[in-house]
Write a protein that holds these residues in place. Structure first.
Motif, mmCIF file in Angstrom:
data_model
loop_
_atom_site.group_PDB
_atom_site.id
_atom_site.type_symbol
_atom_site.label_atom_id
_atom_site.label_comp_id
_atom_site.label_asym_id
_atom_site.label_seq_id
_atom_site.Cartn_x
_atom_site.Cartn_y
_atom_site.Cartn_z
ATOM 1 N N LYS A 33 0.834 -1.206 0.000
ATOM 2 C CA LYS A 33 0.000 0.000 0.000
ATOM 3 C C LYS A 33 0.869 1.257 0.000
ATOM 4 C CE LYS A 33 -3.609 2.398 2.516
ATOM 5 N NZ LYS A 33 -4.523 2.374 3.650
ATOM 6 N N GLU B 60 0.944 4.121 -2.890
ATOM 7 C CA GLU B 60 0.670 5.541 -2.635
ATOM 8 C C GLU B 60 1.792 6.416 -3.169
ATOM 9 O OE1 GLU B 60 -2.087 5.161 1.380
ATOM 10 O OE2 GLU B 60 0.082 5.419 1.609
ATOM 11 N N ARG B 61 3.011 6.014 -2.925
ATOM 12 C CA ARG B 61 4.156 6.796 -3.410
ATOM 13 C C ARG B 61 4.201 6.820 -4.940
ATOM 14 N NH1 ARG B 61 9.615 6.739 -0.449
ATOM 15 N NH2 ARG B 61 9.243 8.967 -0.695
ATOM 16 N N LYS C 9 1.658 6.536 -7.032
ATOM 17 C CA LYS C 9 0.580 7.385 -7.554
ATOM 18 C C LYS C 9 1.034 8.842 -7.630
ATOM 19 C CE LYS C 9 -3.459 4.814 -5.976
ATOM 20 N NZ LYS C 9 -4.584 4.826 -5.019
ATOM 21 N N ASP D 83 -4.445 12.172 -5.313
ATOM 22 C CA ASP D 83 -4.517 10.975 -4.496
ATOM 23 C C ASP D 83 -3.161 10.702 -3.846
ATOM 24 O OD1 ASP D 83 -5.606 8.697 -3.353
ATOM 25 O OD2 ASP D 83 -5.204 7.449 -5.105
ATOM 26 N N SER D 84 -3.144 10.572 -2.536
ATOM 27 C CA SER D 84 -1.970 10.196 -1.737
ATOM 28 C C SER D 84 -0.933 11.306 -1.572
ATOM 29 C CB SER D 84 -1.298 8.935 -2.288
ATOM 30 O OG SER D 84 -2.222 7.860 -2.320
ATOM 31 N N PHE E 54 -0.180 12.040 2.130
ATOM 32 C CA PHE E 54 0.645 11.015 2.776
ATOM 33 C C PHE E 54 2.108 11.142 2.357
ATOM 34 C CE2 PHE E 54 -3.476 8.489 2.450
ATOM 35 C CZ PHE E 54 -3.922 8.925 3.677
ATOM 36 N N GLU E 55 2.333 11.416 1.093
ATOM 37 C CA GLU E 55 3.710 11.552 0.596
ATOM 38 C C GLU E 55 4.396 12.758 1.225
ATOM 39 O OE1 GLU E 55 7.184 10.670 -1.478
ATOM 40 O OE2 GLU E 55 5.424 9.424 -1.189
ATOM 41 N N TYR F 294 5.785 10.157 4.202
ATOM 42 C CA TYR F 294 6.865 9.440 3.505
ATOM 43 C C TYR F 294 8.068 10.335 3.236
ATOM 44 C CZ TYR F 294 3.155 5.999 2.795
ATOM 45 O OH TYR F 294 2.141 5.101 2.976
ATOM 46 N N HIS G 24 -4.759 6.933 10.724
ATOM 47 C CA HIS G 24 -4.144 6.595 9.435
ATOM 48 C C HIS G 24 -2.611 6.661 9.515
ATOM 49 C CE1 HIS G 24 -4.495 10.993 9.425
ATOM 50 N NE2 HIS G 24 -3.426 10.980 8.655
ATOM 51 N N ARG H 279 1.336 4.071 8.360
ATOM 52 C CA ARG H 279 2.522 4.647 7.726
ATOM 53 C C ARG H 279 3.727 4.645 8.664
ATOM 54 N NH1 ARG H 279 -2.195 5.990 6.065
ATOM 55 N NH2 ARG H 279 -2.475 5.829 3.812
#
Length: 186
Positions: free
Chosen positions: A39, A43-44, A46, A139-140, A143-144, A148, A170, A174
């Protein structure tokens, strides 16, 4: 003492990451279960496939114009959630100049133009996050930019801990773990 002085005590949860001697971000991802690792990589990917790249900037190297853009991203996020931002561009300029090396910004760009940013504060082997905002819906990307990228930066720079802030289960997916936290507020 603070409660007797009229402060309100708050018990909450914050999310921390501990560097367990990782040499690379892939070393860190290797500690994930296979489904979580897949996952995170998806995400990375995308974000990368959307054409977004990242630059890491020290606060003292950011001029007033770029600070206004970066702050604007964050301010819009605060306003979308019904809050006014409690920082301002002048504060970011002043703290960056007064404390070189204390402000780290991850700037997301598409075709060389900023589209999002996350602002972090560094000190004592810790990276504290994050004031985030974006002009685009990707998208994502959150998170990046907020997890990340700073985790990879911590690993590359030998930082021991990343404090990802309160709220958001969430974050556990991660690699950040919940820790009880208390604070006092006027």
């Amino acid at each position: 003492v603070l409660e007797r002085a009229g402060f309100m005590r708050r018990h909450d949860c914050r999310f921390l990451w501990h560097n367990r001697g990782y040499r690379t971000f892939d070393d860190f991802l290797a500690t994930f279960r296979a489904d979580k690792r897949k996952k995170a990589k998806r995400e990375r990917r995308k974000v990368a496939e959307s054409g977004v790249t990242f630059r890491t900037l020290a606060g003292e190297d950011i001029d007033a114009g770029l600070w206004r853009t970066i702050f604007g991203f964050s301010e819009r996020t605060f306003l979308r959630h019904g809050n006014g931002h409690y920082l301002n561009v002048e504060f970011l300029l002043r703290v960056s100049a007064a404390l070189p090396g204390s402000v780290v910004v991850k700037v997301a760009e598409r075709a060389g133009s900023p589209v999002a940013a996350a602002i972090f504060f560094a000190g004592g082997g810790w990276l504290y996050g994050r004031y985030w905002g974006s002009a685009v819906q990707e998208d994502s990307l959150h998170f990046e930019a907020c997890y990340y990228q700073p985790l990879a930066w911590c690993i590359a720079n030998g930082y021991r801990r990343f404090e990802g802030g309160a709220q958001g289960e969430h974050k556990m997916a991660r690699g950040l773990l919940p820790v009880a936290a208390a604070s006092a507020h006027w």
